[in-house]
Design an enzyme around this catalytic site. Sequence first.
Site, short mmCIF file in Angstrom:
data_model
loop_
_atom_site.label_atom_id
_atom_site.label_comp_id
_atom_site.label_asym_id
_atom_site.label_seq_id
_atom_site.Cartn_x
_atom_site.Cartn_y
_atom_site.Cartn_z
N GLU A 39 0.92 -1.15 -0.04
CA GLU A 39 0.10 0.02 0.01
C GLU A 39 0.91 1.11 0.00
O GLU A 39 1.88 1.34 0.74
CB GLU A 39 -0.86 0.24 1.08
CG GLU A 39 -1.60 1.09 1.39
CD GLU A 39 -2.57 1.15 2.70
OE1 GLU A 39 -3.67 1.94 2.72
OE2 GLU A 39 -2.20 0.60 3.69
N LYS A 109 -9.66 2.66 -1.70
CA LYS A 109 -9.98 2.13 -0.59
C LYS A 109 -11.30 2.65 0.29
O LYS A 109 -11.28 4.14 0.22
CB LYS A 109 -8.71 2.38 0.43
CG LYS A 109 -8.78 2.05 1.72
CD LYS A 109 -7.13 2.33 2.48
CE LYS A 109 -7.26 1.84 3.68
NZ LYS A 109 -5.89 2.42 4.41
N CYS A 144 -5.42 -2.91 3.44
CA CYS A 144 -5.04 -2.82 4.78
C CYS A 144 -6.28 -2.81 5.87
O CYS A 144 -6.62 -3.71 5.96
CB CYS A 144 -4.22 -1.50 4.99
SG CYS A 144 -3.20 -1.28 6.46
#
Length: 256
Positions: A39, A109, A144
């Site tokens: 990421e 995200k 994440c």
Amino acid sequence: MRVASIQLEMADRPKAQNVEHALALLDRVPEADLILLPEIWPCGFFAFDRYAAESEPLDGPTVTAFRRKARDRSCHIVMGSLVERNANGLFNTTVLIGPGGEIAACYRKIHLFGYQSDETRLLTPGKEIVVADTPWGRAGFSTCYDLRFPELFRRMVDRGAEIFLVPSAWPLARIEAWRLFNRARAHENLAFLVSCNCAGENAGKRYGGHSMIVDPWGKVLAEGGEGGEIVAAEIDVGQTTAARREFPALADRVFH
């Protein structure tokens, strides 16, 4: 299929050096069908003061360089995420590139991280769940902090996900949570999960490494340590269907 995660050793390097380093590591990966990066590796997740200045559109130089690399290697690359700039703001965007150099999928995200982090202040959350067709099956994308939200993964399963691909910049301080969530998200959904976490340190924060390849039964097929390395395994995504047929827990869900 052969999958490999490049667990990048982060440092406070200029973006151009990080890109050059990542491209060079791609050439060191042995034969692979799918390669993952972590990421926001171009600047480092915790380098919040660099986000705006180093953001770029999806037709910018970083994605373009990796499109060439995917074409040269004739493989799929999840080039991790970068800070994407478009007309609607800045996003934490993961890009899947196909073996012809085409952009096959993009995931912005959804769950931004606000604990001791400026991500929620600087970036715009994505709104779309992304599950994409690949030659090996349907792949669902998360990034994440998304690992802490099992409902996202169930919604990907409802869209046909058989394997989850997870770029991350998870810190060492909470690495046991990371290891737990990798196995839990795989097993509770009877799906493969391949994660790629950062290693090393940048902006004073230490990353946890421990990138993982987990099968539908929650068995860890490969796991990295805390340093930079390549984590690889051979998997058969068809085992997802077999696992769900043998143990049909997903069919037993009750909705209220």
